[in-house]
Design a protein around this motif. Structure first.
Motif, short mmCIF file in Angstrom:
data_model
loop_
_atom_site.label_atom_id
_atom_site.label_comp_id
_atom_site.label_asym_id
_atom_site.label_seq_id
_atom_site.Cartn_x
_atom_site.Cartn_y
_atom_site.Cartn_z
N PHE A 1 26.01 25.34 -32.85
CA PHE A 1 26.83 24.76 -31.80
C PHE A 1 28.15 24.32 -32.43
O PHE A 1 28.15 23.58 -33.40
N LYS A 2 29.26 24.80 -31.89
CA LYS A 2 30.58 24.44 -32.40
C LYS A 2 31.18 23.36 -31.51
O LYS A 2 31.03 23.40 -30.30
N TYR A 3 31.86 22.40 -32.16
CA TYR A 3 32.48 21.32 -31.40
C TYR A 3 33.79 20.92 -32.06
O TYR A 3 34.06 21.25 -33.21
N LEU A 4 34.61 20.21 -31.33
CA LEU A 4 35.92 19.80 -31.79
C LEU A 4 35.98 18.28 -31.84
O LEU A 4 35.88 17.62 -30.81
N PHE A 5 36.09 17.69 -33.01
CA PHE A 5 36.25 16.26 -33.29
C PHE A 5 35.01 15.40 -33.03
O PHE A 5 34.62 14.64 -33.88
N ILE A 6 34.42 15.44 -31.85
CA ILE A 6 33.33 14.54 -31.50
C ILE A 6 32.04 15.33 -31.33
O ILE A 6 31.97 16.27 -30.55
N LYS A 7 31.00 14.90 -32.04
CA LYS A 7 29.69 15.53 -31.94
C LYS A 7 29.08 15.21 -30.57
O LYS A 7 29.05 14.05 -30.16
N PRO A 8 28.60 16.20 -29.83
CA PRO A 8 28.05 15.95 -28.49
C PRO A 8 26.73 15.19 -28.53
O PRO A 8 25.97 15.30 -29.50
N ARG A 9 26.46 14.44 -27.49
CA ARG A 9 25.20 13.69 -27.40
C ARG A 9 24.04 14.58 -27.04
O ARG A 9 22.95 14.44 -27.56
N ARG A 10 24.26 15.49 -26.10
CA ARG A 10 23.20 16.38 -25.65
C ARG A 10 23.66 17.83 -25.80
O ARG A 10 24.78 18.16 -25.49
N VAL A 11 22.74 18.65 -26.26
CA VAL A 11 23.01 20.06 -26.44
C VAL A 11 21.88 20.83 -25.78
O VAL A 11 20.72 20.49 -25.94
N ASN A 12 22.24 21.87 -25.05
CA ASN A 12 21.24 22.75 -24.42
C ASN A 12 21.08 24.00 -25.26
O ASN A 12 22.06 24.53 -25.79
N CYS A 13 19.86 24.50 -25.33
CA CYS A 13 19.58 25.74 -26.02
C CYS A 13 20.20 26.89 -25.23
O CYS A 13 19.95 27.01 -24.02
N PRO A 14 21.00 27.75 -25.88
CA PRO A 14 21.60 28.87 -25.15
C PRO A 14 20.60 29.97 -24.79
O PRO A 14 20.87 30.80 -23.94
N HIS A 15 19.42 29.95 -25.39
CA HIS A 15 18.41 30.98 -25.15
C HIS A 15 17.52 30.65 -23.95
O HIS A 15 17.27 31.50 -23.11
N CYS A 16 17.04 29.40 -23.89
CA CYS A 16 16.11 29.04 -22.81
C CYS A 16 16.64 27.91 -21.92
O CYS A 16 16.04 27.61 -20.89
N GLY A 17 17.72 27.24 -22.31
CA GLY A 17 18.31 26.18 -21.49
C GLY A 17 17.68 24.81 -21.70
O GLY A 17 18.08 23.85 -21.05
#
Length: 54
Positions: free
Chosen positions: A17-33
């Motif tokens: 998962f790529k992000y800019l400056f701030i690490k996200p709190r929640r991330v969804n799996c791109p394969h199964c959601g």
């Protein structure tokens, strides 16, 4: 741009998962959601062995 490797606990796939400056709190799996993912702590953080960013 920074990136983090995650492992999905539902489908067991590894993804980046790529992000800019701030690490996200929640991330969804791109394969199964699924939101049931964890950060892969075994991977390199982007620092070299002497502690400097590469």
């Amino acid at each position: 741009m920074a990136q983090i490797k995650y492992i999905c606990k539902q489908c067991t796939k590894v993804f980046t998962f790529k992000y800019l400056f701030i690490k996200p709190r929640r991330v969804n799996c791109p394969h199964c959601g699924s939101t049931n993912v964890r950060e892969d702590k075994k991977t390199n953080c982007g620092c070299s062995k002497n502690g400097r960013f590469t």
